[in-house]
Design a protein around this motif. Structure first.
Motif, PDB file in Angstrom:
ATOM      1  N   ALA A 243       0.841  -1.202   0.000  1.00 24.97           N
ATOM      2  CA  ALA A 243       0.000   0.000   0.000  1.00 24.97           C
ATOM      3  C   ALA A 243       0.879   1.257   0.000  1.00 24.97           C
ATOM      4  N   ALA A 244       0.438   2.307  -0.719  1.00 24.65           N
ATOM      5  CA  ALA A 244       1.142   3.596  -0.683  1.00 24.65           C
ATOM      6  C   ALA A 244       1.120   4.111   0.756  1.00 24.65           C
ATOM      7  N   TYR A 245       2.155   4.842   1.172  1.00 20.17           N
ATOM      8  CA  TYR A 245       2.227   5.254   2.584  1.00 20.17           C
ATOM      9  C   TYR A 245       2.968   6.570   2.746  1.00 20.17           C
ATOM     10  N   ARG A 246       2.778   7.159   3.911  1.00 17.95           N
ATOM     11  CA  ARG A 246       3.584   8.298   4.345  1.00 17.95           C
ATOM     12  C   ARG A 246       3.974   8.058   5.797  1.00 17.95           C
ATOM     13  N   HIS A 247       5.116   8.594   6.168  1.00 17.27           N
ATOM     14  CA  HIS A 247       5.642   8.477   7.521  1.00 17.27           C
ATOM     15  C   HIS A 247       5.323   9.797   8.231  1.00 17.27           C
ATOM     16  N   ALA A 248       4.910   9.734   9.488  1.00 16.84           N
ATOM     17  CA  ALA A 248       4.621  10.976  10.210  1.00 16.84           C
ATOM     18  C   ALA A 248       5.103  10.854  11.656  1.00 16.84           C
TER      19      ALA A 248
ATOM     20  N   GLY B 118      -3.312  -7.889  -7.912  1.00 13.56           N
ATOM     21  CA  GLY B 118      -2.374  -8.922  -7.466  1.00 13.56           C
ATOM     22  C   GLY B 118      -2.064  -8.773  -5.994  1.00 13.56           C
ATOM     23  N   PRO B 119      -1.271  -9.719  -5.429  1.00 14.06           N
ATOM     24  CA  PRO B 119      -0.990  -9.682  -4.000  1.00 14.06           C
ATOM     25  C   PRO B 119      -0.130  -8.479  -3.616  1.00 14.06           C
ATOM     26  N   LYS B 120      -0.505  -7.811  -2.534  1.00 14.72           N
ATOM     27  CA  LYS B 120       0.307  -6.718  -1.995  1.00 14.72           C
ATOM     28  C   LYS B 120       0.654  -7.022  -0.548  1.00 14.72           C
ATOM     29  N   LEU B 121       1.834  -6.594  -0.137  1.00 20.26           N
ATOM     30  CA  LEU B 121       2.317  -6.895   1.207  1.00 20.26           C
ATOM     31  C   LEU B 121       1.675  -5.967   2.230  1.00 20.26           C
ATOM     32  N   LEU B 122       1.019  -6.551   3.250  1.00 27.07           N
ATOM     33  CA  LEU B 122       0.463  -5.760   4.352  1.00 27.07           C
ATOM     34  C   LEU B 122       1.475  -5.613   5.473  1.00 27.07           C
ATOM     35  N   GLU B 123       2.103  -6.732   5.829  1.00 32.75           N
ATOM     36  CA  GLU B 123       3.047  -6.702   6.949  1.00 32.75           C
ATOM     37  C   GLU B 123       3.959  -7.906   6.854  1.00 32.75           C
TER      38      GLU B 123
ATOM     39  N   LEU C 245       4.421   7.246  13.049  1.00 31.95           N
ATOM     40  CA  LEU C 245       3.259   6.612  12.422  1.00 31.95           C
ATOM     41  C   LEU C 245       3.558   6.270  10.976  1.00 31.95           C
ATOM     42  N   VAL C 246       2.864   5.238  10.511  1.00 33.31           N
ATOM     43  CA  VAL C 246       2.789   4.973   9.081  1.00 33.31           C
ATOM     44  C   VAL C 246       1.324   5.133   8.705  1.00 33.31           C
ATOM     45  N   ILE C 247       1.058   5.972   7.720  1.00 32.68           N
ATOM     46  CA  ILE C 247      -0.317   6.178   7.255  1.00 32.68           C
ATOM     47  C   ILE C 247      -0.407   5.607   5.842  1.00 32.68           C
ATOM     48  N   GLU C 248      -1.378   4.697   5.656  1.00 34.03           N
ATOM     49  CA  GLU C 248      -1.443   3.964   4.382  1.00 34.03           C
ATOM     50  C   GLU C 248      -2.784   4.130   3.699  1.00 34.03           C
TER      51      GLU C 248
END
Ligand code: AMP
Ligand code: GLY
Length: 420
Positions: free
Chosen positions: A118-123, A277-282, A181-184
């Motif tokens: 998933a696209a994300y931002r760090h805060a 397709g499959p995306k990595l969650l964790e 935080l990671v915001i996705e």
């Protein structure tokens, strides 16, 4: 070989139970273990985070090999410390376990390795979080960056919920783990898991397994560590396993090695099966629990030999054999879990459940009490059954559950529903 297993849950009971069958095994110890693990191993009252104590114990008992079950000591560097003291240990070193210990590290690694996620931002401040939340809009997923025992993730349907989650985490709800935080973006699809042994380079897939994270039937209600599991998991088709291995797990393992953080241990990838397709969650740096409780009864090969081969970098020519039978595990938890619950209630007739053919009851949170066994945790027992199919295993597991006399416990009655 003298072996020490570190941990005290259902995962560690299943590991001890399987290790006890190894022809290579000398003595088996577990730190700290629980009332069920006592049947397989000598339990020692050691805190897994007391590295000096663990090292001293290994010297005292001439431990040849340590298997570290939970993530907290892995992320804190228990394997680094043991190996530095000349004690062989299974599990990733701290620099590699960061892939579980820091979500922003994991996301950055995915970006460097070209792995779909998933696209994300760090805060690190509320102002930063607010900027991302208003720019992206809901729905969003707000995650504490560090280890928060599965509680640090909020699926926010509105911007207000996302802001509340950010405020709570940054305000200390998860201690240090929530300082960043990671915001996705929120992904849609079915979740699936991929498990492998990794020796630094080679990725050796394990059988498929799936847990149920929600506390309530129909996969509703609050998130837990896992209320049950089954193996095989039909959602993970052979084609999907191959795709996950080639597009997600191998690139991450190679990237870690290239960055000087070579990965050894169990690699547990949580996936979202999206339309793209499959995306990595964790990523988890260890066996899943309760997934381990359905994998171990199906493993025909010697577990100890496999873990030693992973630690020694010798998986390239290694092969694992599995029983064709399916396995299903129903977790019995204390009423109230994953919220507040009482401890100490008596549990009876576990032996009547285990008298059923193909049934093993793994202990997750129990202690010995006067006249028997008492509950000592949120998740307390993992009632695991084998069967020709997931349906057969499910029927047998619930027959066993119904033999256990524990008024203060509860379980979900629909474990495995996707697979039956
Ligand atoms: P994590 O600990 O990061 O796996 O998050 C815990 C759970 O939250 C996962 O098992 C998913 O059910 C859900 N989750 C995490 N990230 C996302 C995402 N980006 N989109 C949708 N659901 C997610
Ligand atoms: N069952 C989920 C986990 O072990 O993280």
């Amino acid at each position: 070989m003298n072996v020490l297993v570190v941990g005290s849950g259902g995962r560690e009971h299943a590991l001890c139970w399987r290790l006890a069958a190894s022809p290579l095994l000398g003595g088996l110890w577990c730190a700290p273990g629980n009332a069920g693990i006592e049947n397989e191993a000598r339990c020692v009252a050691l805190d897994p985070m007391d590295f000096d104590g663990v090292v001293a114990f290994c010297r005292e008992e001439s431990i040849d090999f340590v298997v570290v079950g939970p993530e907290t000591p892995l992320v804190a560097g228990l394997v680094d410390r043991l190996e530095a003291e000349g004690i062989a240990a299974f599990g990733p070193r701290a620099a590699a376990a960061r892939i579980e210990g820091s979500k922003s590290f994991m996301k950055g690694l995915c970006a460097r390795a070209g792995v779909p996620t998933a696209a994300y931002r760090h805060a690190v401040s509320l102002a930063e979080a607010e900027a991302v939340i208003t720019a992206w809009g809901a729905p969003l997923v707000v995650k504490a960056d560090g280890l928060a025992a599965g509680k640090g993730v909020v699926l926010a349907r509105t911007e207000a919920e996302a802001l509340d989650a950010a405020r709570a985490a940054l305000g200390g709800a998860f201690g240090e783990a929530g300082a960043a935080l990671v915001i996705e973006e929120m992904l849609e699809g079915e979740e699936a898991s991929y498990f492998a042994l990794v020796d630094g380079e080679t990725v050796l897939p394990l059988e498929t397994a799936q847990d149920h994270k929600a506390a309530g039937e129909g996969d509703t209600g609050p998130n837990t560590g896992g209320m049950g599991a089954y193996s095989p998991a039909p959602a993970m088709t052979p084609a999907l396993c191959e795709e996950a291995q080639e597009r997600i797990v191998e690139p991450l393992v190679q990237a870690l090695a290239a960055e000087g953080a070579s990965y050894t241990g169990v690699f547990y990838a949580g996936l979202m099966l999206t339309a793209d397709g499959p995306k990595l969650l964790e990523v988890n740096a260890r066996f899943g629990d309760p997934e381990c409780q359905v994998l171990m009864p199906r493993l025909r090969s010697d577990l100890l030999a496999a873990l030693v081969a992973a630690r020694d970098g010798e998986l390239a020519d290694y092969d694992l054999r599995w029983h064709a039978d399916a396995a299903l595990c129903v977790v019995l938890a204390s009423r109230g879990y994953p919220g507040a619950y009482a401890k100490g209630s008596p549990i009876r007739d576990i032996d009547a459940a285990e008298a059923l053919d193909g049934v093993t009851v793994f202990h997750a949170g129990t202690r010995r009490a006067e006249g028997g066994i008492a509950a000592a945790g949120g998740r307390v027992l993992g009632v695991t059954a084998l069967g020709e199919t997931v349906s057969a295993a499910q029927a047998r597991a619930y027959e066993a559950v119904d033999r256990i006399d524990w008024a203060e416990g509860f379980c979900r009655r629909d474990i495995g529903w996707r697979a039956v």
